[in-house]
Scaffold this motif. Structure first.
Motif, mmCIF file in Angstrom:
data_model
loop_
_atom_site.group_PDB
_atom_site.id
_atom_site.type_symbol
_atom_site.label_atom_id
_atom_site.label_comp_id
_atom_site.label_asym_id
_atom_site.label_seq_id
_atom_site.Cartn_x
_atom_site.Cartn_y
_atom_site.Cartn_z
ATOM 1 N N LEU A 156 -10.652 -19.017 -30.746
ATOM 2 C CA LEU A 156 -10.674 -20.225 -31.568
ATOM 3 C C LEU A 156 -10.716 -21.475 -30.693
ATOM 4 C CD1 LEU A 156 -8.108 -19.499 -34.426
ATOM 5 C CD2 LEU A 156 -10.584 -19.728 -34.647
ATOM 6 N N ALA A 157 -9.945 -21.450 -29.606
ATOM 7 C CA ALA A 157 -9.930 -22.596 -28.695
ATOM 8 C C ALA A 157 -11.307 -22.805 -28.080
ATOM 9 C CB ALA A 157 -8.879 -22.380 -27.605
ATOM 10 N N ALA A 158 -11.945 -21.709 -27.666
ATOM 11 C CA ALA A 158 -13.282 -21.808 -27.087
ATOM 12 C C ALA A 158 -14.284 -22.329 -28.112
ATOM 13 C CB ALA A 158 -13.727 -20.448 -26.568
ATOM 14 N N ALA A 159 -14.133 -21.911 -29.347
ATOM 15 C CA ALA A 159 -15.061 -22.330 -30.400
ATOM 16 C C ALA A 159 -15.003 -23.829 -30.652
ATOM 17 C CB ALA A 159 -14.765 -21.578 -31.687
ATOM 18 N N ARG A 160 -13.869 -24.459 -30.342
ATOM 19 C CA ARG A 160 -13.764 -25.904 -30.549
ATOM 20 C C ARG A 160 -14.785 -26.647 -29.696
ATOM 21 N NH1 ARG A 160 -12.933 -27.227 -34.812
ATOM 22 N NH2 ARG A 160 -12.733 -29.358 -34.066
ATOM 23 N N ARG A 161 -15.199 -26.064 -28.606
ATOM 24 C CA ARG A 161 -16.209 -26.691 -27.764
ATOM 25 C C ARG A 161 -17.513 -25.891 -27.778
ATOM 26 N NH1 ARG A 161 -13.956 -30.676 -24.661
ATOM 27 N NH2 ARG A 161 -11.731 -30.550 -24.237
ATOM 28 N N ASN A 162 -17.634 -25.028 -28.788
ATOM 29 C CA ASN A 162 -18.830 -24.185 -28.899
ATOM 30 C C ASN A 162 -19.049 -23.387 -27.630
ATOM 31 O OD1 ASN A 162 -21.032 -23.114 -30.279
ATOM 32 N ND2 ASN A 162 -22.442 -24.559 -29.315
ATOM 33 N N ARG A 163 -17.952 -22.860 -27.099
ATOM 34 C CA ARG A 163 -18.030 -22.079 -25.875
ATOM 35 C C ARG A 163 -17.604 -20.647 -26.143
ATOM 36 N NH1 ARG A 163 -14.771 -25.471 -21.453
ATOM 37 N NH2 ARG A 163 -13.168 -25.293 -23.043
ATOM 38 N N THR A 164 -18.064 -19.763 -25.303
ATOM 39 C CA THR A 164 -17.655 -18.369 -25.348
ATOM 40 C C THR A 164 -16.702 -18.118 -24.189
ATOM 41 O OG1 THR A 164 -19.729 -17.667 -26.344
ATOM 42 C CG2 THR A 164 -18.452 -15.970 -25.220
ATOM 43 N N VAL A 165 -15.675 -17.311 -24.422
ATOM 44 C CA VAL A 165 -14.700 -16.999 -23.375
ATOM 45 C C VAL A 165 -15.172 -15.794 -22.568
ATOM 46 C CG1 VAL A 165 -12.356 -16.215 -22.904
ATOM 47 C CG2 VAL A 165 -12.762 -17.951 -24.652
ATOM 48 N N ALA A 166 -15.176 -15.935 -21.263
ATOM 49 C CA ALA A 166 -15.459 -14.829 -20.357
ATOM 50 C C ALA A 166 -14.208 -14.577 -19.523
ATOM 51 C CB ALA A 166 -16.635 -15.152 -19.442
ATOM 52 N N VAL A 167 -13.657 -13.370 -19.612
ATOM 53 C CA VAL A 167 -12.491 -13.013 -18.807
ATOM 54 C C VAL A 167 -13.003 -12.428 -17.494
ATOM 55 C CG1 VAL A 167 -10.416 -11.607 -18.650
ATOM 56 C CG2 VAL A 167 -11.106 -12.574 -20.847
ATOM 57 N N VAL A 168 -12.710 -13.106 -16.397
ATOM 58 C CA VAL A 168 -13.241 -12.742 -15.088
ATOM 59 C C VAL A 168 -12.104 -12.203 -14.221
ATOM 60 C CG1 VAL A 168 -14.442 -13.565 -13.026
ATOM 61 C CG2 VAL A 168 -14.980 -14.551 -15.278
ATOM 62 N N THR A 169 -12.259 -10.976 -13.740
ATOM 63 C CA THR A 169 -11.266 -10.369 -12.854
ATOM 64 C C THR A 169 -11.885 -10.180 -11.483
ATOM 65 O OG1 THR A 169 -10.319 -9.175 -14.728
ATOM 66 C CG2 THR A 169 -9.686 -8.431 -12.529
ATOM 67 N N SER A 170 -11.220 -10.691 -10.467
ATOM 68 C CA SER A 170 -11.731 -10.575 -9.097
ATOM 69 C C SER A 170 -10.608 -10.151 -8.168
ATOM 70 C CB SER A 170 -12.310 -11.918 -8.624
ATOM 71 O OG SER A 170 -11.331 -12.943 -8.708
ATOM 72 N N ALA A 171 -10.993 -9.635 -7.007
ATOM 73 C CA ALA A 171 -9.994 -9.169 -6.045
ATOM 74 C C ALA A 171 -9.234 -10.333 -5.428
ATOM 75 C CB ALA A 171 -10.665 -8.344 -4.947
ATOM 76 N N VAL A 172 -9.917 -11.455 -5.248
ATOM 77 C CA VAL A 172 -9.302 -12.670 -4.680
ATOM 78 C C VAL A 172 -9.712 -13.854 -5.554
ATOM 79 C CG1 VAL A 172 -9.277 -11.769 -2.321
ATOM 80 C CG2 VAL A 172 -11.273 -13.049 -3.140
ATOM 81 N N PRO A 173 -8.961 -14.950 -5.516
ATOM 82 C CA PRO A 173 -9.337 -16.113 -6.325
ATOM 83 C C PRO A 173 -10.741 -16.617 -5.985
ATOM 84 C CG PRO A 173 -7.103 -16.347 -5.483
ATOM 85 C CD PRO A 173 -7.692 -15.157 -4.784
ATOM 86 N N LEU A 174 -11.499 -17.020 -6.992
ATOM 87 C CA LEU A 174 -12.836 -17.554 -6.778
ATOM 88 C C LEU A 174 -12.750 -19.018 -6.352
ATOM 89 C CD1 LEU A 174 -14.762 -16.155 -9.899
ATOM 90 C CD2 LEU A 174 -14.506 -15.113 -7.643
ATOM 91 N N SER A 175 -13.675 -19.416 -5.496
ATOM 92 C CA SER A 175 -13.744 -20.818 -5.096
ATOM 93 C C SER A 175 -14.345 -21.632 -6.240
ATOM 94 C CB SER A 175 -14.626 -20.966 -3.853
ATOM 95 O OG SER A 175 -15.983 -20.657 -4.172
ATOM 96 N N ASP A 176 -14.196 -22.947 -6.171
ATOM 97 C CA ASP A 176 -14.771 -23.816 -7.198
ATOM 98 C C ASP A 176 -16.287 -23.628 -7.290
ATOM 99 O OD1 ASP A 176 -12.296 -24.827 -7.824
ATOM 100 O OD2 ASP A 176 -12.509 -26.633 -6.584
ATOM 101 N N GLN A 177 -16.921 -23.489 -6.131
ATOM 102 C CA GLN A 177 -18.374 -23.284 -6.124
ATOM 103 C C GLN A 177 -18.753 -21.968 -6.794
ATOM 104 O OE1 GLN A 177 -20.132 -23.182 -2.229
ATOM 105 N NE2 GLN A 177 -22.228 -23.235 -2.997
ATOM 106 N N GLN A 178 -17.994 -20.901 -6.518
ATOM 107 C CA GLN A 178 -18.259 -19.607 -7.143
ATOM 108 C C GLN A 178 -18.063 -19.677 -8.649
ATOM 109 O OE1 GLN A 178 -15.459 -17.423 -4.679
ATOM 110 N NE2 GLN A 178 -17.124 -16.213 -3.773
ATOM 111 N N LYS A 179 -17.013 -20.394 -9.094
ATOM 112 C CA LYS A 179 -16.769 -20.535 -10.535
ATOM 113 C C LYS A 179 -17.909 -21.284 -11.217
ATOM 114 C CE LYS A 179 -12.524 -22.045 -9.741
ATOM 115 N NZ LYS A 179 -11.145 -22.584 -9.943
ATOM 116 N N ARG A 180 -18.384 -22.348 -10.579
ATOM 117 C CA ARG A 180 -19.490 -23.104 -11.168
ATOM 118 C C ARG A 180 -20.747 -22.250 -11.245
ATOM 119 N NH1 ARG A 180 -17.274 -27.355 -8.027
ATOM 120 N NH2 ARG A 180 -18.753 -26.915 -6.335
ATOM 121 N N ARG A 181 -21.025 -21.510 -10.167
ATOM 122 C CA ARG A 181 -22.226 -20.674 -10.134
ATOM 123 C C ARG A 181 -22.145 -19.572 -11.186
ATOM 124 N NH1 ARG A 181 -22.090 -18.470 -4.998
ATOM 125 N NH2 ARG A 181 -22.817 -20.478 -4.215
ATOM 126 N N LEU A 182 -20.976 -18.932 -11.290
ATOM 127 C CA LEU A 182 -20.804 -17.862 -12.273
ATOM 128 C C LEU A 182 -20.916 -18.416 -13.691
ATOM 129 C CD1 LEU A 182 -20.121 -14.951 -13.016
ATOM 130 C CD2 LEU A 182 -17.694 -15.535 -12.795
#
Length: 271
Positions: A193-219
């Motif tokens: 519902l929260a994502a829908a407020r901005r017409n966005r879809t939620v993607a749950v991303v699991t990684s071995a280490v935290p993603l960098s800001d650049q990786q998050k933007r690219r993904l």
């Protein structure tokens, strides 16, 4: 929901959006009142059936709702609920489910108006991760023998002053009145519902280490192109994936982890 209930809910969503687009309407107060009506109709089964009885005229049901609620909640809430009971519902419970959704949406709208919607999205996700990793806390929050008031106090002690007030209200309502849902399912529903407020879809991303800001933007850009809409990334770290990432969008899982590739190689060797 299906059939008539789906159409009734869509109409109710439009009426709620029209109400909350008006800056003079207090969305947080509207949420509180809709939640109170939800609790009333969830408790009073006979009343709920009368208000959704297809044999009764819509106007008669609206008049009944108006008489019951006037003086108890604000005019906007009375008008919204009256409009809902004029509609046809496939099942009486669908009306209560719809009211509950509208209450949550009104609270999320309040967060959006205050510039805190992103915080609420992230806090709901993080709270879900905490619950998954803490069996004792989950047990305390889902214990059917425990009083709802005790669960509410526990949550307020944990969340009060540490999260957005909307996050606290949503979680407290979910835990104290789960209405047959699991805690995890309820939190996931709120995140959507929260994502829908901005017409966005939620993607749950699991990684071995935290993603960098650049990786998050690219993904985020890749997923937005793949799904045709902006994506909100809920990030989780799990060293057991060994490397790469796993992305879950709804029921679809995109697995790019080393662990998955090793398992696939093992399956080919054994096969």
């Amino acid at each position: 929901m299906n059939g008539a209930s789906r159409e009734a809910l869509a109409a109710a969503r439009e009426r709620l959006d029209a109400l909350t687009d008006n800056t003079s309407v207090d969305a947080a107060k509207l949420a509180e009142e809709l939640a109170a009506v939800t609790a009333l109709l969830d408790r009073e089964v006979s009343l709920r059936r009368v208000l959704t009885d297809p044999a009764q005229a819509g106007e008669a049901k609206a008049e009944l709702a108006t008489r019951l609620l006037s003086g108890q909640v604000g005019g906007e809430t009375v008008d919204l609920v009256s409009g809902m009971v004029r509609s046809r519902w496939s099942q009486s419970r669908d009306l209560v489910d719809a009211l509950e959704e509208l209450a949550a949406t009104a609270d999320l709208t309040a967060a959006q108006q205050a510039g805190g919607l992103d915080d609420v999205e992230d806090e709901l996700f993080r709270f879900g991760r905490i619950v998954v990793s803490n069996a004792e806390l989950r047990s305390a929050l889902t214990d059917r023998a425990a009083a709802a008031s005790a669960k509410g106090e526990l949550l307020r002690s944990l969340l009060g002053g540490k999260v957005n007030p909307v996050t606290e209200r949503l979680v407290v309502r979910l835990v104290t009145a789960p209405r047959g849902r699991s805690l995890e399912a309820g939190l996931e529903s709120l995140s959507k519902l929260a994502a829908a407020r901005r017409n966005r879809t939620v993607a749950v991303v699991t990684s071995a280490v935290p993603l960098s800001d650049q990786q998050k933007r690219r993904l985020g850009a890749v997923l937005a192109k793949l799904y045709g809409r902006e994506m909100h990334l809920n990030l989780d770290v799990d060293p057991e994936v060994l490397g790469g990432i796993t992305v879950r969008v709804g029921d679809e899982v995109i697995d790019g982890t080393i662990a998955e590739r090793l398992e696939e190689a093992a399956r080919r060797v054994s096969g």
